[in-house]
Design a protein around this motif. Structure first.
Motif, mmCIF file in Angstrom:
data_model
loop_
_atom_site.group_PDB
_atom_site.id
_atom_site.type_symbol
_atom_site.label_atom_id
_atom_site.label_comp_id
_atom_site.label_asym_id
_atom_site.label_seq_id
_atom_site.Cartn_x
_atom_site.Cartn_y
_atom_site.Cartn_z
ATOM 1 N N ALA A 104 -1.524 6.539 -2.911
ATOM 2 C CA ALA A 104 -0.619 5.532 -1.673
ATOM 3 C C ALA A 104 -1.430 4.726 -0.953
ATOM 4 C CB ALA A 104 0.152 6.984 -1.025
ATOM 5 N N CYS A 105 -0.962 3.759 -0.406
ATOM 6 C CA CYS A 105 -1.158 2.794 0.453
ATOM 7 C C CYS A 105 -1.771 3.558 1.676
ATOM 8 C CB CYS A 105 0.135 1.472 0.911
ATOM 9 S SG CYS A 105 -0.748 0.453 1.511
ATOM 10 N N PRO A 106 -3.073 3.316 2.615
ATOM 11 C CA PRO A 106 -3.427 3.521 3.662
ATOM 12 C C PRO A 106 -2.689 2.875 4.523
ATOM 13 C CG PRO A 106 -4.910 1.791 2.868
ATOM 14 C CD PRO A 106 -3.939 2.722 1.865
ATOM 15 N N ASN A 127 0.986 -3.092 -2.973
ATOM 16 C CA ASN A 127 2.092 -3.016 -2.673
ATOM 17 C C ASN A 127 2.933 -3.994 -2.339
ATOM 18 O OD1 ASN A 127 3.512 -2.006 -0.194
ATOM 19 N ND2 ASN A 127 1.727 -0.874 0.277
ATOM 20 N N PRO A 128 4.572 -4.548 -3.269
ATOM 21 C CA PRO A 128 4.886 -5.177 -3.575
ATOM 22 C C PRO A 128 6.098 -5.398 -2.020
ATOM 23 C CG PRO A 128 5.406 -3.188 -4.642
ATOM 24 C CD PRO A 128 3.976 -3.044 -4.099
ATOM 25 N N ARG A 129 6.031 -3.774 -0.540
ATOM 26 C CA ARG A 129 6.596 -4.779 0.550
ATOM 27 C C ARG A 129 6.084 -4.707 1.277
ATOM 28 N NH1 ARG A 129 6.387 0.484 -2.178
ATOM 29 N NH2 ARG A 129 4.305 0.847 -0.819
ATOM 30 N N LEU A 130 4.501 -4.653 1.656
ATOM 31 C CA LEU A 130 3.476 -5.393 2.090
ATOM 32 C C LEU A 130 2.973 -6.806 1.584
ATOM 33 C CD1 LEU A 130 1.704 -2.038 3.953
ATOM 34 C CD2 LEU A 130 4.258 -3.451 4.646
ATOM 35 N N LYS A 131 2.939 -6.974 0.075
ATOM 36 C CA LYS A 131 2.337 -8.127 -0.480
ATOM 37 C C LYS A 131 1.095 -7.634 0.007
ATOM 38 C CE LYS A 131 7.000 -10.095 -0.359
ATOM 39 N NZ LYS A 131 7.373 -11.538 0.371
ATOM 40 N N ILE A 132 0.782 -6.816 -0.300
ATOM 41 C CA ILE A 132 -0.867 -6.578 -0.704
ATOM 42 C C ILE A 132 -2.059 -6.196 -1.760
ATOM 43 C CG2 ILE A 132 -1.390 -7.020 2.065
ATOM 44 C CD1 ILE A 132 -1.458 -4.343 2.072
ATOM 45 N N ALA A 133 -2.931 -6.016 -1.635
ATOM 46 C CA ALA A 133 -3.759 -5.824 -3.060
ATOM 47 C C ALA A 133 -4.712 -5.023 -2.700
ATOM 48 C CB ALA A 133 -3.677 -7.039 -3.743
ATOM 49 N N TYR A 134 -5.164 -3.939 -3.238
ATOM 50 C CA TYR A 134 -6.160 -2.921 -3.286
ATOM 51 C C TYR A 134 -7.118 -3.594 -3.970
ATOM 52 C CZ TYR A 134 -4.067 -0.769 0.905
ATOM 53 O OH TYR A 134 -3.024 -0.751 2.202
ATOM 54 N N PRO A 135 -8.509 -3.816 -3.786
ATOM 55 C CA PRO A 135 -9.009 -4.096 -5.666
ATOM 56 C C PRO A 135 -10.063 -2.947 -5.882
ATOM 57 C CG PRO A 135 -10.376 -4.344 -3.451
ATOM 58 C CD PRO A 135 -9.340 -3.989 -2.956
ATOM 59 N N ILE A 136 -10.141 -2.737 -7.056
ATOM 60 C CA ILE A 136 -10.477 -1.595 -7.903
ATOM 61 C C ILE A 136 -12.141 -2.303 -8.495
ATOM 62 C CG2 ILE A 136 -10.322 -0.489 -9.867
ATOM 63 C CD1 ILE A 136 -7.761 -1.247 -10.028
ATOM 64 N N ILE A 137 -13.519 -1.598 -7.780
ATOM 65 C CA ILE A 137 -14.337 -1.902 -7.967
ATOM 66 C C ILE A 137 -15.219 -0.904 -8.706
ATOM 67 C CG2 ILE A 137 -16.737 -2.995 -6.801
ATOM 68 C CD1 ILE A 137 -15.109 -4.017 -5.013
ATOM 69 N N LEU A 156 -9.456 0.783 1.317
ATOM 70 C CA LEU A 156 -9.663 0.477 3.292
ATOM 71 C C LEU A 156 -9.006 -1.043 3.338
ATOM 72 C CD1 LEU A 156 -13.748 0.734 2.500
ATOM 73 C CD2 LEU A 156 -11.851 2.351 4.095
ATOM 74 N N ILE A 157 -8.066 -0.319 4.157
ATOM 75 C CA ILE A 157 -7.371 -1.755 5.227
ATOM 76 C C ILE A 157 -7.806 -2.655 5.320
ATOM 77 C CG2 ILE A 157 -5.587 -2.242 7.009
ATOM 78 C CD1 ILE A 157 -4.573 0.680 7.581
ATOM 79 N N ASP A 158 -9.046 -2.843 5.700
ATOM 80 C CA ASP A 158 -9.275 -3.829 5.696
ATOM 81 C C ASP A 158 -10.035 -4.958 4.347
ATOM 82 O OD1 ASP A 158 -9.730 -3.919 8.355
ATOM 83 O OD2 ASP A 158 -12.132 -2.784 8.842
ATOM 84 N N GLU A 159 -10.075 -4.532 3.109
ATOM 85 C CA GLU A 159 -10.254 -4.764 2.051
ATOM 86 C C GLU A 159 -9.078 -5.504 1.292
ATOM 87 O OE1 GLU A 159 -13.434 -5.231 0.716
ATOM 88 O OE2 GLU A 159 -14.077 -4.330 3.096
ATOM 89 N N ALA A 160 -7.775 -4.854 1.359
ATOM 90 C CA ALA A 160 -6.898 -5.399 1.267
ATOM 91 C C ALA A 160 -6.715 -6.893 1.211
ATOM 92 C CB ALA A 160 -5.879 -4.756 2.409
#
Length: 59
Positions: A12-14, A31-41, A48-52
């Motif tokens: 889930a989105c943090p 996360n389409p609601r906040l229009k952000i993406a979290y990477p997969i490395i 991490l919120i700072d990595e979005a």
């Protein structure tokens, strides 16, 4: 490599604790609601919120 479907069910989105959309071709969780993406490395979601980064599903 694809993420395990069981893992995707529990992630889930943090920020808003809502569900995420997995885009395998871009290797991100969106996360389409906040229009952000979290990477997969290296097959590990970086939740991490700072990595979005800003993202729109229209991209």
């Amino acid at each position: 490599m694809s993420l395990d479907p069981q893992l995707l069910e529990v992630l889930a989105c943090p920020q808003d604790h809502g569900p995420l959309t997995y885009l395998e071709d871009k290797n991100v969780l969106v996360n389409p609601r906040l229009k952000i993406a979290y990477p997969i490395i290296d097959d590990i979601p970086v939740m991490l919120i700072d990595e979005a980064t800003p993202y729109s599903l229209e991209d």
